[in-house]
Motif scaffolding. Structure first.
Motif, PDB file in Angstrom:
ATOM      1  N   ASP A  10       0.837  -1.200   0.000  1.00  0.00           N
ATOM      2  CA  ASP A  10       0.000   0.000   0.000  1.00  0.00           C
ATOM      3  C   ASP A  10       0.870   1.247   0.000  1.00  0.00           C
ATOM      4  OD1 ASP A  10      -2.780  -1.056   0.240  1.00  0.00           O
ATOM      5  OD2 ASP A  10      -1.982  -1.956   2.074  1.00  0.00           O
ATOM      6  N   GLY A  11       0.232   2.381  -0.296  1.00  0.00           N
ATOM      7  CA  GLY A  11       0.960   3.645  -0.251  1.00  0.00           C
ATOM      8  C   GLY A  11       0.250   4.686  -1.088  1.00  0.00           C
ATOM      9  N   PRO A  12       0.681   5.950  -0.959  1.00  0.00           N
ATOM     10  CA  PRO A  12       0.016   7.036  -1.682  1.00  0.00           C
ATOM     11  C   PRO A  12       0.305   7.024  -3.179  1.00  0.00           C
ATOM     12  CG  PRO A  12       1.922   7.867  -0.499  1.00  0.00           C
ATOM     13  CD  PRO A  12       1.782   6.430  -0.114  1.00  0.00           C
ATOM     14  N   ALA A  13      -0.385   7.912  -3.901  1.00  0.00           N
ATOM     15  CA  ALA A  13      -0.230   7.999  -5.359  1.00  0.00           C
ATOM     16  C   ALA A  13       1.228   8.215  -5.736  1.00  0.00           C
ATOM     17  CB  ALA A  13      -1.068   9.171  -5.886  1.00  0.00           C
ATOM     18  N   SER A 107     -13.725   6.732  -5.142  1.00  0.00           N
ATOM     19  CA  SER A 107     -13.238   5.664  -4.270  1.00  0.00           C
ATOM     20  C   SER A 107     -13.544   5.935  -2.793  1.00  0.00           C
ATOM     21  CB  SER A 107     -11.752   5.395  -4.495  1.00  0.00           C
ATOM     22  OG  SER A 107     -11.001   6.553  -4.286  1.00  0.00           O
ATOM     23  N   ALA A 108     -14.117   7.096  -2.500  1.00  0.00           N
ATOM     24  CA  ALA A 108     -14.539   7.364  -1.111  1.00  0.00           C
ATOM     25  C   ALA A 108     -15.965   6.869  -0.863  1.00  0.00           C
ATOM     26  CB  ALA A 108     -14.446   8.860  -0.819  1.00  0.00           C
ATOM     27  N   TYR A 109     -16.715   6.496  -1.919  1.00  0.00           N
ATOM     28  CA  TYR A 109     -18.093   6.021  -1.734  1.00  0.00           C
ATOM     29  C   TYR A 109     -18.073   4.593  -1.157  1.00  0.00           C
ATOM     30  CZ  TYR A 109     -19.563   9.916  -4.781  1.00  0.00           C
ATOM     31  OH  TYR A 109     -19.793  11.154  -5.337  1.00  0.00           O
ATOM     32  N   PRO A 110     -18.673   4.393   0.033  1.00  0.00           N
ATOM     33  CA  PRO A 110     -18.617   3.070   0.671  1.00  0.00           C
ATOM     34  C   PRO A 110     -19.142   1.933  -0.205  1.00  0.00           C
ATOM     35  CG  PRO A 110     -19.440   4.707   2.217  1.00  0.00           C
ATOM     36  CD  PRO A 110     -19.337   5.388   0.892  1.00  0.00           C
ATOM     37  N   GLY A 111     -20.226   2.182  -0.958  1.00  0.00           N
ATOM     38  CA  GLY A 111     -20.803   1.124  -1.791  1.00  0.00           C
ATOM     39  C   GLY A 111     -19.868   0.728  -2.926  1.00  0.00           C
ATOM     40  N   VAL A 112     -19.137   1.699  -3.446  1.00  0.00           N
ATOM     41  CA  VAL A 112     -18.166   1.415  -4.507  1.00  0.00           C
ATOM     42  C   VAL A 112     -17.052   0.546  -3.919  1.00  0.00           C
ATOM     43  CG1 VAL A 112     -16.413   2.437  -6.032  1.00  0.00           C
ATOM     44  CG2 VAL A 112     -18.661   3.535  -5.806  1.00  0.00           C
ATOM     45  N   ARG A 113     -16.570   0.922  -2.743  1.00  0.00           N
ATOM     46  CA  ARG A 113     -15.473   0.159  -2.095  1.00  0.00           C
ATOM     47  C   ARG A 113     -15.920  -1.277  -1.816  1.00  0.00           C
ATOM     48  NH1 ARG A 113     -11.426   3.273  -1.513  1.00  0.00           N
ATOM     49  NH2 ARG A 113     -10.252   1.434  -0.896  1.00  0.00           N
ATOM     50  N   GLN A 114     -17.163  -1.411  -1.352  1.00  0.00           N
ATOM     51  CA  GLN A 114     -17.686  -2.743  -1.039  1.00  0.00           C
ATOM     52  C   GLN A 114     -17.638  -3.625  -2.292  1.00  0.00           C
ATOM     53  OE1 GLN A 114     -18.507  -4.202   1.666  1.00  0.00           O
ATOM     54  NE2 GLN A 114     -19.533  -6.015   0.826  1.00  0.00           N
ATOM     55  N   ALA A 115     -18.150  -3.087  -3.406  1.00  0.00           N
ATOM     56  CA  ALA A 115     -18.201  -3.863  -4.655  1.00  0.00           C
ATOM     57  C   ALA A 115     -16.795  -4.250  -5.120  1.00  0.00           C
ATOM     58  CB  ALA A 115     -18.918  -3.049  -5.736  1.00  0.00           C
ATOM     59  N   MET A 116     -15.838  -3.313  -5.019  1.00  0.00           N
ATOM     60  CA  MET A 116     -14.473  -3.593  -5.479  1.00  0.00           C
ATOM     61  C   MET A 116     -13.762  -4.568  -4.540  1.00  0.00           C
ATOM     62  SD  MET A 116     -14.201  -1.797  -8.224  1.00  0.00           S
ATOM     63  CE  MET A 116     -15.939  -2.059  -8.503  1.00  0.00           C
ATOM     64  N   ARG A 134      -4.436   0.918  -1.554  1.00  0.00           N
ATOM     65  CA  ARG A 134      -4.396   1.840  -0.418  1.00  0.00           C
ATOM     66  C   ARG A 134      -4.796   1.135   0.881  1.00  0.00           C
ATOM     67  NH1 ARG A 134      -3.339   4.177  -4.419  1.00  0.00           N
ATOM     68  NH2 ARG A 134      -3.385   6.400  -4.913  1.00  0.00           N
ATOM     69  N   ASP A 135      -5.597   0.063   0.727  1.00  0.00           N
ATOM     70  CA  ASP A 135      -6.209  -0.590   1.894  1.00  0.00           C
ATOM     71  C   ASP A 135      -6.044  -2.106   1.841  1.00  0.00           C
ATOM     72  OD1 ASP A 135      -7.751  -0.996  -0.339  1.00  0.00           O
ATOM     73  OD2 ASP A 135      -9.657  -0.884   0.723  1.00  0.00           O
ATOM     74  N   ILE A 136      -5.028  -2.573   1.130  1.00  0.00           N
ATOM     75  CA  ILE A 136      -4.898  -4.026   0.960  1.00  0.00           C
ATOM     76  C   ILE A 136      -4.517  -4.675   2.295  1.00  0.00           C
ATOM     77  CG2 ILE A 136      -3.870  -5.883  -0.425  1.00  0.00           C
ATOM     78  CD1 ILE A 136      -5.558  -3.717  -1.968  1.00  0.00           C
ATOM     79  N   GLY A 137      -3.520  -4.108   2.972  1.00  0.00           N
ATOM     80  CA  GLY A 137      -3.092  -4.685   4.252  1.00  0.00           C
ATOM     81  C   GLY A 137      -4.084  -4.451   5.386  1.00  0.00           C
ATOM     82  N   ILE A 187      -7.861  13.563   0.366  1.00  0.00           N
ATOM     83  CA  ILE A 187      -9.133  12.813   0.297  1.00  0.00           C
ATOM     84  C   ILE A 187      -8.900  11.346   0.664  1.00  0.00           C
ATOM     85  CG2 ILE A 187     -11.094  12.140  -1.149  1.00  0.00           C
ATOM     86  CD1 ILE A 187     -10.596  14.570  -2.901  1.00  0.00           C
ATOM     87  N   ASP A 188      -7.842  10.745   0.098  1.00  0.00           N
ATOM     88  CA  ASP A 188      -7.583   9.316   0.339  1.00  0.00           C
ATOM     89  C   ASP A 188      -7.317   9.038   1.827  1.00  0.00           C
ATOM     90  OD1 ASP A 188      -7.816   8.907  -2.378  1.00  0.00           O
ATOM     91  OD2 ASP A 188      -5.671   8.668  -2.751  1.00  0.00           O
ATOM     92  N   SER A 189      -6.649   9.983   2.509  1.00  0.00           N
ATOM     93  CA  SER A 189      -6.272   9.739   3.908  1.00  0.00           C
ATOM     94  C   SER A 189      -7.378  10.060   4.896  1.00  0.00           C
ATOM     95  CB  SER A 189      -5.058  10.582   4.306  1.00  0.00           C
ATOM     96  OG  SER A 189      -4.086  10.524   3.339  1.00  0.00           O
ATOM     97  N   SER A 190      -8.337  10.911   4.473  1.00  0.00           N
ATOM     98  CA  SER A 190      -9.332  11.356   5.447  1.00  0.00           C
ATOM     99  C   SER A 190     -10.706  10.722   5.258  1.00  0.00           C
ATOM    100  CB  SER A 190      -9.464  12.884   5.391  1.00  0.00           C
ATOM    101  OG  SER A 190      -9.950  13.242   4.121  1.00  0.00           O
ATOM    102  N   ARG A 191     -10.879   9.878   4.234  1.00  0.00           N
ATOM    103  CA  ARG A 191     -12.211   9.316   4.006  1.00  0.00           C
ATOM    104  C   ARG A 191     -12.593   8.383   5.153  1.00  0.00           C
ATOM    105  NH1 ARG A 191      -9.745   6.035  -0.864  1.00  0.00           N
ATOM    106  NH2 ARG A 191      -8.938   4.267   0.288  1.00  0.00           N
ATOM    107  N   ALA A 192     -13.926   8.230   5.316  1.00  0.00           N
ATOM    108  CA  ALA A 192     -14.425   7.479   6.480  1.00  0.00           C
ATOM    109  C   ALA A 192     -14.135   5.981   6.349  1.00  0.00           C
ATOM    110  CB  ALA A 192     -15.923   7.712   6.616  1.00  0.00           C
TER     111      ALA A 192
END
Ligand code: DC
Length: 224
Positions: A10-13, A107-116, A134-137, A187-192
């Motif tokens: 994982d890591g930033p852009a 990629s901050a939308y929870p439903g999108v993340r769930q599907a992926m 970004r969230d694999i580990g 955005i990537d670091s602060s999303r819920a």
């Protein structure tokens, strides 16, 4: 010691994740899977079909129904793989500035993340895989045998992206890239849901001043 079977990076852009992970996967004979591709493909689909990414419900519905395929590269034009959206080659379209500017919101939308995440888990659990994102580990494969968080200063990352664009013959402006990268980091670091952060048990590797070869060497050692 046994070799790590599931490797999460994982890591930033533009931290160099994809380049080093692809090389490591090749050496180990593992599958290399870049999860950012999926969020980019959904973003492109939303921009093309909905003409915007603001309607969370509609974008989520699209993420649940869209067909994304990642195949071995069929053209030698610098690509790591073919990315197909509903069967159409979108390998370079998903790297456009317009997708860059909108992908963090999608990629901050929870439903999108769930599907992926469901699709990524299915691929990762088979093992012999180096998965990048970004969230694999932290979320997708918390059971990974090796977790690495690759970091680099935002200036270094913007410089790398600028050089990469030049090498591909794409016009770009360093200051614009830097500003866009800072926006995306925020955005990537602060999303819920599943924000960008190292897993508690990740090895953190700062790649400022390190060559690709040096980073791959370190990953090779860690995976043994
Ligand atoms: O790695 P990349 O720049 O291609 O990723 C594109 C975007 O997708 C990035 O802004 C964050 C998001 N992403 C994510 O939220 N989770 C992942 N596992 C991979 C990417």
């Amino acid at each position: 010691m046994t070799r790590a079977n599931i490797i999460a990076i994982d890591g930033p852009a533009a931290s160099g994740k994809s380049t080093v992970a692809e090389r490591l996967a090749k050496e180990l004979g593992y599958l290399f899977f870049d999860t950012g591709i999926m969020y980019r493909a959904v973003t492109l689909a939303a921009l093309e079909q909905l003409h915007a990414v603001d309607d969370e419900a509609q974008v989520t519905q699209l993420a649940e129904s869209v067909q994304i395929d990642v195949d071995p590269a069929s053209v030698q034009d610098g690509r790591m793989c073919d990315v197909l959206l509903g069967g159409r080659d979108v390998t370079w379209l998903i790297r456009s500035a317009q997708v860059d500017a909108n992908v963090s919101q999608v990629s901050a939308y929870p439903g999108v993340r769930q599907a992926m995440t469901v699709q990524q888990r299915r691929i990762g659990k088979r093992g012999s895989v180096v998965m990048v994102g970004r969230d694999i580990g932290t979320v997708v494969l918390p059971e990974a045998d090796l977790k690495v968080y690759l970091d680099a200063s935002v200036e270094e990352r913007a410089r790398r992206r600028y050089v990469e664009n030049q090498e591909r013959g794409r016009q770009s402006d360093y200051e614009e890239i830097l500003a866009s990268m800072k926006r995306r980091d925020a955005i990537d670091s602060s999303r819920a849901v599943a924000p960008l952060k190292p897993a508690d048990d990740a090895v953190i590797l700062n790649t400022d001043g390190l060559s690709i070869e040096e980073v791959v060497d370190r990953l090779r050692q860690l995976s043994q």
